[in-house]
Motif scaffolding. Structure first.
Motif, PDB file in Angstrom:
ATOM      1  N   GLN A  68       0.613  -1.541  -0.281  1.00  0.00           N
ATOM      2  CA  GLN A  68       0.107  -0.202   0.041  1.00  0.00           C
ATOM      3  C   GLN A  68       1.309   1.000   0.079  1.00  0.00           C
ATOM      4  OE1 GLN A  68      -3.986   0.012   2.797  1.00  0.00           O
ATOM      5  NE2 GLN A  68      -3.046  -2.117   2.912  1.00  0.00           N
ATOM      6  N   SER A  69       1.901   1.469   1.256  1.00  0.00           N
ATOM      7  CA  SER A  69       2.931   2.320   1.225  1.00  0.00           C
ATOM      8  C   SER A  69       3.589   2.653  -0.310  1.00  0.00           C
ATOM      9  CB  SER A  69       3.613   1.800   1.895  1.00  0.00           C
ATOM     10  OG  SER A  69       3.011   2.227   3.538  1.00  0.00           O
ATOM     11  N   PHE A  70       4.097   2.011  -0.888  1.00  0.00           N
ATOM     12  CA  PHE A  70       4.557   1.547  -2.778  1.00  0.00           C
ATOM     13  C   PHE A  70       3.828   2.263  -3.313  1.00  0.00           C
ATOM     14  CE2 PHE A  70       8.869  -0.093  -1.474  1.00  0.00           C
ATOM     15  CZ  PHE A  70       9.984   0.711  -2.377  1.00  0.00           C
ATOM     16  N   ALA A  71       2.128   2.096  -3.212  1.00  0.00           N
ATOM     17  CA  ALA A  71       1.485   2.762  -4.964  1.00  0.00           C
ATOM     18  C   ALA A  71       1.337   3.459  -4.527  1.00  0.00           C
ATOM     19  CB  ALA A  71       0.054   1.316  -4.446  1.00  0.00           C
ATOM     20  N   ALA A  72       0.808   3.839  -2.973  1.00  0.00           N
ATOM     21  CA  ALA A  72       0.591   5.807  -2.506  1.00  0.00           C
ATOM     22  C   ALA A  72       1.748   6.339  -3.367  1.00  0.00           C
ATOM     23  CB  ALA A  72       0.439   5.516  -1.226  1.00  0.00           C
ATOM     24  N   ALA A  73       2.945   5.981  -2.982  1.00  0.00           N
ATOM     25  CA  ALA A  73       3.828   6.497  -2.639  1.00  0.00           C
ATOM     26  C   ALA A  73       3.954   7.200  -4.600  1.00  0.00           C
ATOM     27  CB  ALA A  73       5.234   6.526  -1.993  1.00  0.00           C
ATOM     28  N   GLU A  74       4.557   5.798  -5.337  1.00  0.00           N
ATOM     29  CA  GLU A  74       4.411   6.348  -6.986  1.00  0.00           C
ATOM     30  C   GLU A  74       3.729   6.819  -7.739  1.00  0.00           C
ATOM     31  OE1 GLU A  74       6.837   2.269  -8.531  1.00  0.00           O
ATOM     32  OE2 GLU A  74       4.671   1.922  -8.152  1.00  0.00           O
TER      33      GLU A  74
END
Length: 301
Positions: free
Chosen positions: A161-167
């Motif tokens: 979830q954190s990678f998806a939001a950051a990208e």
């Protein structure tokens, strides 16, 4: 792990009953770069592997095997990244064959040659899990047992979830970073599809705490578990994206002391090669008493 990364591990078991039949099999897509997996496993071994998950699974495997009140002679350990069966549990068996990782996913096993097949933390990297389970089923003698543990469920949901939001925020798009994981119901269906009797699945949820998302990612590299998806991004991630990912992780998944949580779901699966001695379901219409009669008998007067 090093003393710098102090962890508190919480355990939460949830069990399931066998599930229904899966849909008709289709050609398995190629998801994983197995040559890269082998290289990263070797790199982790040289660097000093992180083994807390494997250690936990090994202890659980020993407990589960000790609870099975029968003898096994010929055993195969399939693709476990490290030693799984050790003394004294290994002394119960006449022979233990270790099957090394093979990109072809073809198991060098003769039909009806095994009393027991075990595997730990390997099946999550299989492209054709139905095919591998079918090979194991053919290799088991009648009343032989498959007992395995694989990563699945909501594993690394926080990192995903954190990678998806950051990208999405920094780059306007999302790239595949964490492998798709099977859930408990899917695994139960695959056991039945492979022709294994008395299939059972359950999940051991392990929550590990880290100082930062970067400490978690370092552990994943030392597990040999970094991204091996065929469709993975081939260019380095922007520094700004990585920093934003760590910020989002801390904002969404940190405890009061500032340390972050990482979820690992270990799915346990077991099934037996059919044998006439095993408990069989009753044939439809063979019951000697009706449900209606039973309800009337127990109803208060």
């Amino acid at each position: 792990m090093g003393s710098v990364l102090k962890r508190r591990i919480a355990r939460d078991r949830a069990a399931s009953v066998p599930t229904g039949m899966a849909s008709n099999p289709t050609a398995a897509p190629i998801l994983f770069d197995r040559a890269l997996l082998r290289a990263r496993m070797e790199r982790a071994r040289r660097a000093g592997p992180v083994t807390f998950l494997l250690d936990r699974v090994r202890e659980d495997m020993e407990e589960r095997l000790q609870a099975v009140m029968r003898n096994f002679a010929d055993v195969a350990d399939i693709w476990t990244p490290g030693e799984l069966l050790r003394k004294p549990i290994a002394d119960r068996f006449q022979s233990i064959a270790r099957i090394d990782l093979d990109p072809s996913e073809i198991l060098p096993l003769q039909p009806q040659s095994l009393d027991l097949a075990v595997s730990a933390l390997a099946f999550q990297f299989v492209d054709d899990l139905p095919g591998v389970l079918a090979q194991i089923r053919r290799a088991l003698k009648p009343d032989g047992l498959l007992l395995a543990a694989m990563i699945g469920g909501d594993t690394l949901t926080e990192l995903r979830q954190s990678f998806a939001a950051a990208e999405a925020e920094c780059e306007g798009g999302v790239s595949p970073r964490v492998a798709p994981f099977a859930d408990l119901r899917d695994v139960g269906s695959l056991l039945q599809r492979a022709g294994l009797a008395l299939p059972v699945t359950d999940v051991d949820r392990v929550v590990v705490r880290y100082d930062s998302a970067f400490a978690l990612m370092q552990d994943l590299r030392r597990m040999g578990a970094a991204n091996i998806l065929i469709e993975r991004r081939r260019t380095p991630t922007r520094r700004s994206t990585m920093l934003r990912m760590a910020e989002i992780y801390g904002e969404r998944f940190a405890d009061a002391d500032g340390r972050i949580r990482a979820t690992f779901d270990v799915i346990w699966l077991s099934g037996w090669a059919p044998h006439e001695s095993q408990q069989q379901p009753l044939r439809p219409g063979s019951a000697k008493a009706s449900l209606e009669a039973a309800v009337k008998k127990t109803a208060p007067k």
